[in-house]
Every structure is written in structure tokens, then in C-alpha cells.
Design an enzyme around this catalytic site. Structure first.
Site, PDB file in Angstrom:
ATOM      1  N   GLU A  79      28.460  16.485  -2.383  1.00 36.35           N
ATOM      2  CA  GLU A  79      29.212  15.310  -1.895  1.00 36.35           C
ATOM      3  C   GLU A  79      30.605  15.243  -2.509  1.00 36.35           C
ATOM      4  O   GLU A  79      31.066  14.186  -2.953  1.00 36.35           O
ATOM      5  CB  GLU A  79      28.421  14.020  -2.136  1.00 36.35           C
ATOM      6  CG  GLU A  79      27.131  14.012  -1.319  1.00 36.35           C
ATOM      7  CD  GLU A  79      26.576  12.634  -1.021  1.00 36.35           C
ATOM      8  OE1 GLU A  79      27.227  11.646  -1.376  1.00 36.35           O
ATOM      9  OE2 GLU A  79      25.500  12.570  -0.410  1.00 36.35           O
TER      10      GLU A  79
HETATM   11  C1  LIG Z   1      22.120  21.908  -3.981  1.00 32.03           C
HETATM   12  C2  LIG Z   1      23.185  21.753  -2.949  1.00 32.03           C
HETATM   13  C3  LIG Z   1      22.940  20.995  -1.819  1.00 32.03           C
HETATM   14  C4  LIG Z   1      23.915  20.900  -0.818  1.00 32.03           C
HETATM   15  N1  LIG Z   1      23.631  20.264   0.358  1.00 32.03           N
HETATM   16  C5  LIG Z   1      24.515  20.356   1.386  1.00 32.03           C
HETATM   17  C6  LIG Z   1      24.178  19.853   2.687  1.00 32.03           C
HETATM   18  O1  LIG Z   1      23.102  19.302   2.908  1.00 32.03           O
HETATM   19  N2  LIG Z   1      25.080  20.004   3.692  1.00 32.03           N
HETATM   20  C7  LIG Z   1      26.283  20.614   3.490  1.00 32.03           C
HETATM   21  O2  LIG Z   1      27.040  20.741   4.438  1.00 32.03           O
HETATM   22  N3  LIG Z   1      26.650  21.072   2.264  1.00 32.03           N
HETATM   23  C8  LIG Z   1      25.790  20.965   1.225  1.00 32.03           C
HETATM   24  N4  LIG Z   1      26.137  21.472  -0.006  1.00 32.03           N
HETATM   25  C9  LIG Z   1      27.441  22.051  -0.197  1.00 32.03           C
HETATM   26  C10 LIG Z   1      28.350  21.286  -1.129  1.00 32.03           C
HETATM   27  O3  LIG Z   1      28.896  20.194  -0.468  1.00 32.03           O
HETATM   28  C11 LIG Z   1      29.386  22.289  -1.634  1.00 32.03           C
HETATM   29  O4  LIG Z   1      28.719  23.089  -2.549  1.00 32.03           O
HETATM   30  C12 LIG Z   1      30.587  21.663  -2.225  1.00 32.03           C
HETATM   31  O5  LIG Z   1      31.360  21.083  -1.223  1.00 32.03           O
HETATM   32  C13 LIG Z   1      31.431  22.658  -3.011  1.00 32.03           C
HETATM   33  O6  LIG Z   1      31.618  23.828  -2.329  1.00 32.03           O
HETATM   34  P1  LIG Z   1      31.383  25.233  -3.062  1.00 32.03           P
HETATM   35  O7  LIG Z   1      30.067  25.176  -3.744  1.00 32.03           O
HETATM   36  O8  LIG Z   1      31.597  26.294  -2.072  1.00 32.03           O
HETATM   37  O9  LIG Z   1      32.490  25.286  -4.208  1.00 32.03           O
HETATM   38  P2  LIG Z   1      34.029  25.638  -4.003  1.00 32.03           P
HETATM   39  O10 LIG Z   1      34.600  24.893  -2.879  1.00 32.03           O
HETATM   40  O11 LIG Z   1      34.187  27.103  -4.013  1.00 32.03           O
HETATM   41  O12 LIG Z   1      34.634  25.015  -5.327  1.00 32.03           O
HETATM   42  C14 LIG Z   1      34.560  25.675  -6.592  1.00 32.03           C
HETATM   43  C15 LIG Z   1      35.269  24.805  -7.614  1.00 32.03           C
HETATM   44  O13 LIG Z   1      36.647  24.686  -7.273  1.00 32.03           O
HETATM   45  C16 LIG Z   1      37.031  23.326  -7.255  1.00 32.03           C
HETATM   46  N5  LIG Z   1      38.071  23.128  -6.253  1.00 32.03           N
HETATM   47  C17 LIG Z   1      38.100  23.562  -4.980  1.00 32.03           C
HETATM   48  N6  LIG Z   1      39.227  23.150  -4.386  1.00 32.03           N
HETATM   49  C18 LIG Z   1      39.931  22.451  -5.294  1.00 32.03           C
HETATM   50  C19 LIG Z   1      41.175  21.755  -5.297  1.00 32.03           C
HETATM   51  N7  LIG Z   1      41.950  21.709  -4.242  1.00 32.03           N
HETATM   52  N8  LIG Z   1      41.551  21.135  -6.417  1.00 32.03           N
HETATM   53  C20 LIG Z   1      40.777  21.165  -7.524  1.00 32.03           C
HETATM   54  N9  LIG Z   1      39.609  21.802  -7.573  1.00 32.03           N
HETATM   55  C21 LIG Z   1      39.189  22.428  -6.482  1.00 32.03           C
HETATM   56  C22 LIG Z   1      35.762  22.557  -6.948  1.00 32.03           C
HETATM   57  O14 LIG Z   1      35.859  21.232  -7.456  1.00 32.03           O
HETATM   58  C23 LIG Z   1      34.725  23.382  -7.683  1.00 32.03           C
HETATM   59  O15 LIG Z   1      34.684  22.969  -9.013  1.00 32.03           O
HETATM   60  C24 LIG Z   1      25.169  21.537  -1.012  1.00 32.03           C
HETATM   61  C25 LIG Z   1      25.414  22.253  -2.186  1.00 32.03           C
HETATM   62  C26 LIG Z   1      24.442  22.380  -3.140  1.00 32.03           C
HETATM   63  C27 LIG Z   1      24.736  23.187  -4.358  1.00 32.03           C
END
Ligand SMILES: Cc1cc2nc3c(=O)[nH]c(=O)nc-3n(C[C@H](O)[C@H](O)[C@H](O)COP(=O)(O)OP(=O)(O)OC[C@H]3O[C@@H](n4cnc5c(N)ncnc54)[C@H](O)[C@@H]3O)c2cc1C
Length: 809
Positions: free
Chosen positions: A501
Site C-alpha cells: 500500500e
Molecule cells: C506481501 C505483498 C502483498 C502485496 N499485495 C499486492 C496486491 O494485492 N496487489 C497489488 O497490486 N500489489 C501488491 N503488492 C505489491 C506492492 O504494492 C509493491 O510491492 C509495492 O508497491 C512496492 O513495489 P516493489 O516491491 O516492486 O518495490 P520497488 O517499487 O522496486 O521499490 C523499491 C524501493 O524503492 C523505493 N522507491 C521507489 N520509488 C521511489 C521514489 N520515487 N522515491 C523514493 N523511494 C522510492 C520504495 O519505497 C522501496 O523502498 C504486494 C506486495 C507484497 C510484498
């Protein structure tokens, strides 16, 4: 001369402090200047220069026509050229959700009646009955070890129980067969389950948070609502929502998943208008067991079947998961928590147009729909989970610290452990207060998108802090996993809450202040809107109003910050009594300083503020902590100024004010133009740093609150599942604490006898028997001692496994 200078400054300062209209403070300055003219201090020539200067400034300022022509219009022209136009996505983000209390915090002059007049948060009788009935029963059924380490899933009876009792339908209206709970009711359910099993809490959370249910209620067609909502209510359909993919995580809108408008045969019917979809999603909670998939994709219409545009934009559809071309069912293992989560993919999947959420009318509006719904769920689910973790940990780590002895003393009495306990108690208090205030906001019709970002990131971070400290206190007892361990898996699960989220780093550094300042600043958005207004005359007039309002606002905050800093904010009007009133006064001061600092950052950094995430992250910290202070003050007042809880309030406020101060100090220390940072520091903190954080004495008081049963401890941990079952990971601690306290007097007699050498046996049971025979204690006292000893041994024990597997020996 110095006296007159002072009179001038005080006049300007008072007018600015009170935010008097321009004409009034111009008049007041005119009168002072008039009197000065007769003082005989300066000669005629100097007087003429001063009057000329005065009139040159004041006349155009008070004559809108001149002001607009010579100041506002040229500036507007400059801004129009300098500012990039707002994209559709940016406009949608700006329009999404409402603003709320953050507006007051940005104003520098919060109106506390807005918060204090809100109703005290209270569950309805129906919600309370649900918590006391089905939720209580569910908590008793949950065996987290069995779920995560043995079954890798919730047991079938639990799934059945959840569906039968409509746990997945808390937000669905009764007219569709749902429970129609308030945000408070919904949150209280998640909070209670969270301490028993995060896997179960997440399973319950997701259908009630951002997902098909909520999207349907807001945007679904009547046909879609009539079909899906009753089926979702009784669990005949299990929903999931797929936004994230391998290439789009935090930048959710950058999805490569596509839909192309076309015609095809569907369900035997030919030439059906629909969409051909291709997608690749991952991390989707409930995905592996979902029967209906909410999908976000980018829609294109190259053959112009539904309009002129080819690139229609992000669109949301509800898709039955048994449609041909869908690959769904595989799983990810999320940090050792076995709630259902996995990838899904679609290859050339054809769906009819009426599967788009809201129908064809809503194609291309997916981003706006998501933004509007996200803030609702984000303000409820993870804050509930975090508060639940905080409450359980506070109660049972306190109990553990009381029964676990080292060096013959309960470890909670050591200052080192006490320090960690204080952080646990204080943060649990803050989390609960913030949860309640946010839910009250949601239940009174507000959808505060900035506030929901604040509580999501602040509370999951505080959960991380609380869990980390608790792990240190439990030592090996927290580390060795097994059916007896209630905390190790929470520790493993923290990154899930931090990431989902809206990952916290992004939410803190990009969203909270970035969105907050645009949405909640009294003039900034008005200026942006004025610059982008298509009608030139209206644009000039709107820009002029906003610009001069903004200038007055900055001057006002400058003088307010300085005066409130010099006076310690003792004279500012504030509600409440005693300490509460004093904290409100200080919050007003910090709000003025924050407003001034925000404007300085916006003015100096302008568009580059977006990239200066270290600055905006610290400003987000200051804003967030001010929100948390508001929450604890409201909470304490709503609970009727309970004197016993005062140390918790004091700790929360002292700690949060310190964090506000340090965040602002860091911004000023790292200000892009150092001299401006230094000047701001003098204005904002003229008499060095006012806040030193919570004292050791306060920490001692609140740590002690966790060590013994009391009404304060019960209030702090209200709403969690309580049991005294000795084979339950938490029940054994609750039971042992009671037994230990019950045996305290008898234990003391035994200890004294050992100390003076009346009893010499090293064996506990023999020592107790000797104490009886020497009439140092009676039989009932001996029973208490032995019960406490046995209960303690059980409560501090850890699981042992066979060398080959995970079955307890
Ligand atoms: C257990 C679990 C359940 C989930 N359930 C769902 C679901 O039901 N439906 C769904 O659609 N998604 C779901 N997600 C996805 C979740 O919303 C994403 O994991 C999340 O949005 C982060 O994406 P990412 O993991 O690819 O990290 P990335 O986007 O690769 O981010 C990596 C890091 O970089 C940071 N970062 C990225 N961009 C910036 C910026 N511009 N400025 C500062 N920091 C930045 C982030 O804060 C993070 O710390 C789930 C994820 C998990 C782990």
C-alpha cells in the site's frame, strides 16, 4: 529613534501575527508614521523619503487594479512560461481524496475545535457483538504455527468460518448482504486478529481494503453491484486486485499491461465489443485462490471502436479467473507468512466491455478510481495491523519482563530493558490514538489522502520499532520459532507492512509532503490553478488574490514563529486544561514554524523540491508528528483526562515534539542556501532548542505501566484477544503474570528466609517445603509459590524439535 523602530516593528508584527487584512495594517502603519512625523527626530528631507517609500509600497498593495497590472500580471506571465502544464495524471492525483486536519497544520494557526468537536470513537452494538462473538471465536481457532509452518494456508474450517460470518464483507452495504461496518468496526476486527495471526489478518484485510468490493461500491454499474456484491459478501467469490507487476512496483502507473478494444466471439455470441488483454502481475494477495480478479491495465483503441482517442489510459476490469488464457494459482512466500499471494498472467484474454468496472463510461479513469479508493483502505488496514501488533507486544512483553528474572530481578526493572519498554508503551499509545482519530475522520465522511499516507507510514514504522525492541527484550525466547513463540513471526512480517500500500520510503519522501503541500497549503494550489486557468482575466484576478494572500501568509508566519519562539507560546490561546493546554499551545507554535519553513522550501526549491526527497522526507516527519500529537491530545481528552494515563500522554508529546524539532532543524541545517537556513533557524528557534525528548523519569513511569496489571494497561491494550490458556503462546504469559503477582508476598518471605540463612536448600521444591515446616509460609502460600514457579517455567520455555523436522518433540 530606536523606540520608533521598535514601535514600527511591533505594529507590523502584531498585524501580521493577527493576520489582519492588508488595508488595516497599512492604516495602522500610516498612523504610526503620522505620529512619528511630529516627533521631530528626523528632518523634513528624511521624512519625505520615508513617506514616499511607504506610499510606494502601500498604495499599489491596496489598489487591486494597479497591483494586478504592475505586479501580478507580469509575474503570472513569468510563471506561465516557467511552469510545466499539469498532466492529466497529475491533475487526477491532485483531485483525488479530500483534505482534512493537515490543512490546519499547514495553516500555522490550527483550529482545534475541528478535532475536539469530533465524536468520541465508539463501536456500534452490532460491531461490538461481532468482536465479542465471531472474532473472539476466530481468534481462538487460529494457530499461527500450524498455518505458517505446517499447513502453509489457513485451515479449511477457518476459511469456512470467515466466509460464513462475512469477514470478507465488512465494508459491503447490508442491502447487498454485507456487514456495513464503520471504519472503526472494520479496523477493530483486523486489529484483534492481527495479534493472533498476521496471515489471517491479511486474508481478512484485503477484500475489505483496496479491491473489487470497494471499487464496485464506488464505481460499479448497478448490474455489476447486483451480481458481485452479494456473492462477495458470503464468500462465493474470492477477490484479489492486481496492479503490481515485475516492471511496475512503486511507479504503479507505469504498467506495461495492455488492453486493446476489439470485437470477438464471447460465450457463443459473435461480434461482442470487448477488450483483448495481455498482462503479467506479481505479489497479488489472495491471487492464488481468487475467483474474481480486479485488473489494472492500459487501454488502447487503435480502430477507434469507442471514440477518437487511441491511448485511453489506465482502466480497471473485473475478470473471472476461469476465463481462457489466464495463468493463476502459483504462490509467493511472503516473509514466512502463508497468506495467499502469487503472480498471475493473461495472454490474449478477451473480456466483454461490460466487465470494465463502471462499464464503458469509466474506461481510462482507473488511476483516479484507484487514488480515491486507496486512501480509504490505507487509513484502515495497515494502521489496524500495526496497532494490534503494538498492543499485543506491549501487554505480553510487559508480562514477560515482569516474570523473566535474571540476576534474581525481573528484567523489566533493569534500566536498559526499561528504556526499550518505554518505547513500546509510548508508541503503542500513539498508534492507538492515531488509529482512532483517523477512523473518526473516515467515519465522518472525510477521505484524507495525505493523512492516510501519514498513518500508513508512521504506524508501520512504529510497529517496526516496537517489534525490534520487543525482540531484544525476549532474547532467545523471541528468536526460537515454534508454536510457543508469538513474536518472532511478527518480526519477520514487518517488511510486508512497510512495503505494501505504498512502500514507506516513497510515501514518506515523495507523497506526504509533496501531495500535502499542494493540497493543503492555503495558497499554493490556488496559484497553480490560477496559472492554468484558460480565461486570462479570471486567471489574473485569481492569481492576484492567491499571490498577495500568500505573501501576507509568509509575513504572518515569520512574525508568529518569532514571537511564539521568544514567548515560549505561553500567551497563545489554546483549548484544554493543564498540560493538555500547554501542548496545544506548543503545537500552534510548531505549526507556524512548519508553515514558514514549508514556504521557504517551496520558494527556494520550487519544482526541484520533488527531487529533494531528503528535505521533503523530513518535512513529512514534522507534519506527521504534529498529526500524532493532535491524535494523542484528542485521545486523552476523549478518555476524560485519566490522571493515570498522563505519563503516556506526556511521553508521546515530548517524544513527538522532539521529532518535529529535529526534523525541522535537519531541513534548516541542510538548506540549499545555507544563510537562509541559518536565518530561519534564528526565527524558528530563537532561544535554542525547546524540546529535549521524553525524560528518563517519564520513560520509567510508562515502562512500569506494562509490568503490572492496571486499568491504564487495560486501556492501552483494549480490543485484543485475551486468554489465560496455558498452552497458548500469549495465554501462558497472561497466566504466569497473574500467578507471579499472586505469589509475590509469599515469595518475599521465602527470599528473606534464604537471605538470612534460615533456609539453605538449593532445590526450589525442598526450599518451599522447608519454609512450610519452619512456619515461614503456610500451605496456601506455598501453593502460590509453586504455581507461579511452574507458570513461569512454562511461559519462558521455547519449543524443541526433532533434528529432522518441524514437529515439536
Ligand atoms: C506481501 C505483498 C502483498 C502485496 N499485495 C499486492 C496486491 O494485492 N496487489 C497489488 O497490486 N500489489 C501488491 N503488492 C505489491 C506492492 O504494492 C509493491 O510491492 C509495492 O508497491 C512496492 O513495489 P516493489 O516491491 O516492486 O518495490 P520497488 O517499487 O522496486 O521499490 C523499491 C524501493 O524503492 C523505493 N522507491 C521507489 N520509488 C521511489 C521514489 N520515487 N522515491 C523514493 N523511494 C522510492 C520504495 O519505497 C522501496 O523502498 C504486494 C506486495 C507484497 C510484498
Amino acid at each position: 529613534m530606536l523606540t520608533w523602530l521598535l514601535i514600527f516593528l511591533v505594529t507590523i508584527g502584531t498585524a501580521a501575527y493577527l493576520r489582519l487584512p492588508q488595508a488595516i495594517w497599512s492604516g495602522a502603519l500610516g498612523i504610526v508614521l503620522f505620529l512619528f512625523s511630529f516627533s521631530g527626530i528626523t528632518g523634513l528631507a528624511t521624512l519625505v523619503i520615508i513617506w514616499a517609500l511607504f506610499l510606494a509600497i502601500v498604495v499599489p498593495l491596496n489598489l487591486p487594479h494597479i497591483r494586478q497590472t504592475y505586479i501580478s500580471e507580469p509575474l503570472l506571465n513569468f510563471m506561465r512560461n516557467a511552469m510545466p502544464s499539469i498532466s492529466k495524471t497529475e491533475q487526477e492525483a491532485l483531485d483525488a481524496g479530500k483534505t482534512w486536519w493537515e490543512v490546519d497544520l499547514f495553516s500555522g494557526k490550527p483550529d482545534y475545535s475541528k478535532i475536539r468537536d469530533l465524536p468520541v470513537s465508539k463501536l456500534s452494538a452490532e460491531e461490538q457483538a461481532f468482536l465479542d462473538g465471531p472474532v473472539e471465536e476466530l481468534c481462538g481457532m487460529l494457530d499461527d504455527w500450524q498455518i505458517n509452518q505446517v499447513d502453509y494456508d489457513l485451515p479449511k474450517p477457518v476459511w469456512k468460518f470467515l466466509k460464513k460470518n462475512k469477514f470478507f464483507a465488512m465494508i459491503i452495504p447490508k442491502s447487498y448482504g454485507g456487514l456495513e461496518f464503520s471504519a472503526l468496526g472494520h479496523s477493530s476486527v483486523v486489529m484483534k486478529i492481527a495479534g493472533r495471526s498476521i496471515s489471517a489478518a491479511v486474508t481478512v484485510m484485503v477484500p475489505n481494503s483496496l479491491g473489487p468490493g470497494e471499487l464496485l461500491m464506488h464505481y460499479g454499474t448497478e448490474k455489476q453491484k447486483d451480481f458481485y456484491l452479494p456473492r462477495l459478501s458470503i464468500g462465493d467469490e474470492i477477490p484479489c486486485f492486481a496492479l503490481t507487476g515485475p516492471e511496475n512496483g512503486s511507479d504503479a502507473g507505469a504498467m506495461p499491461d495492455t488492453g486493446v478494444v476489439c470485437r470477438d466471439t464471447f460465450d457463443g455470441e459473435e461480434n461482442v465489443l470487448g477488450i483483448r488483454l495481455n498482462w503479467d502481475k506479481r505479489y497479488i494477495t489472495l491471487g492464488p485462490v481468487a475467483t474474481v480478479l480486479g485488473l489494472a491495465f492500459k487501454l488502447y483503441d487503435p480502430d477507434h471502436l469507442i471514440g477518437e482517442e487511441n491511448d485511453i489510459g489506465i482502466t480497471l476490469a473485473l475478470i473471472k479467473t476461469d476465463v481462457e488464457g489466464i495463468d493463476i494459482g502459483k504462490r509467493h512466500f511472503a516473509a514466512n507468512h502463508m497468506f495467499m499471494n502469487g503472480p498471475n498472467r493473461g495472454k490474449d484474454v478477451f473480456i466483454p466491455m461490460d466487465w470494465v468496472i463502471g462499464g464503458q463510461e469509466y474506461v481510462g479513469q482507473g488511476w483516479m478510481m484507484l487514488m480515491n479508493c486507496l486512501s480509504q483502505g490505507r487509513g484502515v488496514s495497515l494502521p489496524a495491523l500495526s496497532t494490534g501488533a503494538g498492543k499485543y507486544i506491549a501487554r505480553y512483553t510487559g508480562a514477560y519482563s515482569r516474570i523473566r528474572k535474571q540476576f534474581k530481578i525481573p528484567i523489566g526493572y533493569f534500566e536498559g530493558v526499561e528504556e526499550a519498554l518505554a518505547v513500546i508503551a509510548g508508541n503503542s499509545y500513539i498508534m492507538n490514538a492515531a488509529r482512532e482519530l483517523t477512523l473518526t475522520g473516515l467515519d465522518t465522511g472525510e477521505v484524507p489522502s495525505v493523512i492516510s499516507g501519514i498513518v500508513k507510514y508512521q504506524m508501520t514504522e512504529r510497529m517496526r520499532t516496537v517489534v525490534n525492541h520487543a525482540m531484544d527484550i525476549h532474547g532467545g525466547h523471541g528468536i526460537c520459532l515454534g508454536p510457543k513463540n508469538f513474536i518472532g513471526r511478527s518480526y519477520q512480517g514487518v517488511p510486508v507492512s512497510i512495503t505494501v500500500e505504498g512502500a514507506n520510503i516513497l510515501t514518506r519522501t515523495m507523497i506526504v509532503f509533496g501531495q500535502g503541500v499542494l493540497r493543503s497549503h492555503p495558497y499554493l494550489l490556488k496559484e497553480v490553478e490560477a496559472v492554468n486557468h484558460p480565461d486570462r482575466d479570471t486567471s489574473i484576478s485569481l492569481f492576484d488574490d492567491a499571490l498577495f494572500g500568500h505573501v501576507g501568509f509568509i509575513i504572518s508566519n515569520f512574525f508568529r514563529s518569532l514571537w511564539l519562539g521568544l514567548s515560549g507560546a505561553y500567551f497563545v490561546s489554546a483549548p484544554g486544561k493543564g498540560k493538555v493546554r500547554r501542548y496545544y499551545q506548543q503545537l500552534t507554535r510548531m505549526s507556524s514554524c512548519f508553515a514558514l519553513l514549508s514556504d521557504a522550501c517551496v520558494l527556494i526549491l520550487q519544482g526541484s523540491l520533488k527531487r529533494k526527497e531528503k528535505i521533503s522526507g523530513r518535512l513529512a516527519d514534522a507534519l506527521s508528528n504534529m498529526y500524532l500529537i493532535t491524535a494523542v491530545l484528542k485521545h486523552y481528552e476523549d478518555q476524560g483526562y485519566k490522571q493515570d494515563d498522563l505519563p503516556l500522554l506526556e511521553w508521546a508529546c515530548e517524544d513527538s515534539f522532539y521529532k518535529v524539532q529535529e526534523a525541522m532543524k535537519s531541513v534548516m541545517r541542510n538548506f540549499p542556501i545555507p544563510i537562509i537556513g541559518k536565518i530561519l533557524n534564528i526565527v524558528i528557534f530563537p532561544l535554542t532548542k525547546p524540546y529535549g525528548g521524553a525524560s528518563d523519569k517519564l520513560g520509567h513511569k510508562i515502562a512500569r505501566l506494562l509490568l503490572d496489571p492496571s486499568s491504564t494497561r487495560d486501556r492501552l491494550t483494549r480490543g485484543i484477544y485475551l486468554t489465560e490458556e496455558t498452552d497458548d503462546p500469549m495465554g501462558r504469559l497472561e497466566y504466569a503474570l497473574k500467578a507471579v503477582l499472586d505469589a509475590e508476598d509469599a515469595e518475599r518471605k521465602l527470599r528473606d528466609a534464604i537471605r538470612i540463612g534460615l533456609i539453605t536448600s538449593q532445590d526450589y521444591n525442598t526450599a518451599v517445603a522447608d519454609a512450610i515446616s519452619q512456619s515461614i509460609i503456610d500451605q496456601s502460600e506455598a501453593d502460590k509459590i509453586l504455581t507461579a514457579h511452574e507458570a513461569t517455567l512454562n511461559a519462558i520455555s521455547v519449543d524443541e524439535f526433532s533434528p529432522k523436522g518441524w514437529k515439536p518433540q
